[in-house]
Motif scaffolding. Sequence first.
Motif, PDB file in Angstrom:
ATOM      1  N   LEU A 103      28.187  87.816   3.520  1.00 15.99           N
ATOM      2  CA  LEU A 103      27.155  88.561   4.224  1.00 15.99           C
ATOM      3  C   LEU A 103      26.303  87.622   5.065  1.00 15.99           C
ATOM      4  CD1 LEU A 103      25.737  91.089   1.586  1.00 15.99           C
ATOM      5  CD2 LEU A 103      26.713  91.665   3.793  1.00 15.99           C
ATOM      6  N   ALA A 104      25.676  88.189   6.064  1.00 20.24           N
ATOM      7  CA  ALA A 104      24.708  87.445   6.852  1.00 20.24           C
ATOM      8  C   ALA A 104      23.374  87.436   6.104  1.00 20.24           C
ATOM      9  CB  ALA A 104      24.537  88.080   8.229  1.00 20.24           C
ATOM     10  N   PRO A 105      22.705  86.290   5.987  1.00 20.03           N
ATOM     11  CA  PRO A 105      21.425  86.215   5.274  1.00 20.03           C
ATOM     12  C   PRO A 105      20.267  86.747   6.119  1.00 20.03           C
ATOM     13  CG  PRO A 105      21.980  84.064   6.137  1.00 20.03           C
ATOM     14  CD  PRO A 105      23.157  84.968   6.462  1.00 20.03           C
ATOM     15  N   THR A 106      20.348  88.001   6.484  1.00 16.03           N
ATOM     16  CA  THR A 106      19.333  88.624   7.330  1.00 16.03           C
ATOM     17  C   THR A 106      18.128  89.050   6.509  1.00 16.03           C
ATOM     18  OG1 THR A 106      20.383  90.789   7.044  1.00 16.03           O
ATOM     19  CG2 THR A 106      21.088  89.466   8.930  1.00 16.03           C
ATOM     20  N   HIS A 107      17.085  89.473   7.209  1.00 12.31           N
ATOM     21  CA  HIS A 107      15.871  89.925   6.530  1.00 12.31           C
ATOM     22  C   HIS A 107      16.172  91.101   5.609  1.00 12.31           C
ATOM     23  CE1 HIS A 107      11.673  91.007   5.861  1.00 12.31           C
ATOM     24  NE2 HIS A 107      11.994  92.248   6.193  1.00 12.31           N
ATOM     25  N   ASP A 108      17.011  92.037   6.055  1.00 14.17           N
ATOM     26  CA  ASP A 108      17.338  93.216   5.250  1.00 14.17           C
ATOM     27  C   ASP A 108      17.940  92.814   3.904  1.00 14.17           C
ATOM     28  OD1 ASP A 108      16.421  94.783   7.265  1.00 14.17           O
ATOM     29  OD2 ASP A 108      18.398  95.415   7.991  1.00 14.17           O
ATOM     30  N   PHE A 109      18.908  91.888   3.946  1.00 12.69           N
ATOM     31  CA  PHE A 109      19.569  91.485   2.708  1.00 12.69           C
ATOM     32  C   PHE A 109      18.630  90.675   1.819  1.00 12.69           C
ATOM     33  CE2 PHE A 109      22.699  88.667   0.402  1.00 12.69           C
ATOM     34  CZ  PHE A 109      23.102  89.656  -0.480  1.00 12.69           C
ATOM     35  N   CYS A 110      17.845  89.781   2.413  1.00 13.22           N
ATOM     36  CA  CYS A 110      16.910  88.984   1.625  1.00 13.22           C
ATOM     37  C   CYS A 110      15.876  89.872   0.941  1.00 13.22           C
ATOM     38  CB  CYS A 110      16.220  87.957   2.514  1.00 13.22           C
ATOM     39  SG  CYS A 110      17.319  86.618   3.075  1.00 13.22           S
ATOM     40  N   ALA A 111      15.413  90.904   1.644  1.00 12.93           N
ATOM     41  CA  ALA A 111      14.448  91.829   1.053  1.00 12.93           C
ATOM     42  C   ALA A 111      15.056  92.556  -0.137  1.00 12.93           C
ATOM     43  CB  ALA A 111      13.962  92.820   2.103  1.00 12.93           C
ATOM     44  N   LYS A 112      16.341  92.891  -0.024  1.00 11.76           N
ATOM     45  CA  LYS A 112      17.013  93.559  -1.127  1.00 11.76           C
ATOM     46  C   LYS A 112      17.128  92.635  -2.335  1.00 11.76           C
ATOM     47  CE  LYS A 112      19.095  97.093  -2.915  1.00 11.76           C
ATOM     48  NZ  LYS A 112      18.373  98.376  -3.139  1.00 11.76           N
ATOM     49  N   LEU A 113      17.472  91.375  -2.091  1.00 11.49           N
ATOM     50  CA  LEU A 113      17.558  90.413  -3.193  1.00 11.49           C
ATOM     51  C   LEU A 113      16.190  90.214  -3.841  1.00 11.49           C
ATOM     52  CD1 LEU A 113      19.910  87.651  -1.696  1.00 11.49           C
ATOM     53  CD2 LEU A 113      20.523  89.561  -3.199  1.00 11.49           C
TER      54      LEU A 113
ATOM     55  N   PRO B 218      23.797  79.631  -0.055  1.00 12.72           N
ATOM     56  CA  PRO B 218      23.689  78.255   0.458  1.00 12.72           C
ATOM     57  C   PRO B 218      22.293  77.675   0.250  1.00 12.72           C
ATOM     58  CG  PRO B 218      23.568  79.810   2.252  1.00 12.72           C
ATOM     59  CD  PRO B 218      23.880  80.622   1.032  1.00 12.72           C
ATOM     60  N   GLY B 219      22.193  76.343   0.382  1.00 15.16           N
ATOM     61  CA  GLY B 219      20.942  75.668   0.127  1.00 15.16           C
ATOM     62  C   GLY B 219      19.810  76.135   1.007  1.00 15.16           C
ATOM     63  N   GLU B 220      20.101  76.429   2.281  1.00 18.37           N
ATOM     64  CA  GLU B 220      19.052  76.868   3.203  1.00 18.37           C
ATOM     65  C   GLU B 220      18.438  78.182   2.753  1.00 18.37           C
ATOM     66  OE1 GLU B 220      22.096  76.148   3.996  1.00 18.37           O
ATOM     67  OE2 GLU B 220      22.055  74.376   5.303  1.00 18.37           O
ATOM     68  N   LEU B 221      19.283  79.089   2.258  1.00 19.41           N
ATOM     69  CA  LEU B 221      18.776  80.382   1.801  1.00 19.41           C
ATOM     70  C   LEU B 221      17.995  80.214   0.505  1.00 19.41           C
ATOM     71  CD1 LEU B 221      18.635  83.426   2.226  1.00 19.41           C
ATOM     72  CD2 LEU B 221      20.780  83.650   0.958  1.00 19.41           C
ATOM     73  N   ARG B 222      18.485  79.365  -0.366  1.00 19.02           N
ATOM     74  CA  ARG B 222      17.762  79.104  -1.620  1.00 19.02           C
ATOM     75  C   ARG B 222      16.377  78.537  -1.326  1.00 19.02           C
ATOM     76  NH1 ARG B 222      18.579  78.230  -7.093  1.00 19.02           N
ATOM     77  NH2 ARG B 222      17.284  76.577  -8.004  1.00 19.02           N
TER      78      ARG B 222
END
Length: 312
Positions: A258-268, A280-284
């Motif tokens: 998946l793309a680490p977009t705002h929508d997905f990050c908000a869901k997580l 990945p490290g950048e997302l973490r």
Amino acid sequence: MTPSIYTRLIWLVDTIYAAGRISKLEIDRQWQTSALNTDHEEEYELRTFHRHKEAIHDLFGIDIHCDRSHGHLYYLADNGTLRHPVFRSRLLSTLATAGVIDADKNLRQRVLFESVPDGYRFFTPILEAMRREIVLNVTYRLTTGEEANFLLMPYCLKECERSWYVVGRSSKQDELTVYALSRIIRLSFSHKHFKFPRAWKGERHFEGFFGVDRSADPQTITVRATGKAVQELLNRPLHPSQHMMEKTEDQAVFTYWLAPTHDFCAKLQSFGSALEVLSPGELRQRFVDDTQRQARNYGMNLHYIGEQLSLF
């Protein structure tokens, strides 16, 4: 088509869908006790039944077949439509339920629906424009509050988090753009037509993306879930690409393409501490930074040491 006829079509599809295979006699029996049968008909009249079968095909793309070799049982043909989540969960369930509730005044105050954003009033005309390949005149409210007027060639409709969006090519953008129906102020048919590219597929367009945001590139994302979040992800996967790599008694590791977009990050983030981004490290690091900002909002300081966050 009047609402009463529309809800009858929904009722007929839902009745056959629930039964799997059903005889005309059983359809008649269920129709006798249906809240929609306000005229107290003794049967689902045969000519009406066949006329409604044709209307269901025209409106929903669903074919009702008859198995004459096994007792003349009616069933819904598996042409792919019923596997689509919108038709399966919304058309065959929500609309059917709403139709019955609307017909039975005693149930209206006893079934509570979740409030959803405005925008549904434009769903039907956009659907009609897609079917007839008509260019739309749109007045749209931008995020700045200003209004924009443009022509839109509607390609598809997509639902995300109880809101609907139209994907299309507009006179303002050279590329396909997503517009929220709730932001449409005015909409009308123009006198222009467009040629829809038959090779274009909506599901392929959003493959690798969560929701409607396509502002980043898809990549492998790994998360660790604990507690109730494990079973929730197993029961309701966040995305078709979800894959469970390992599982223990109290936790599980999942991967996504998946793309680490705002929508997905908000869901997580909605899972709170029950879910941890591993890579990945950048997302973490993004989640670490967000956690630190939230802590400061509550007057606390967090210090990141290696793999841990400590309070000081």
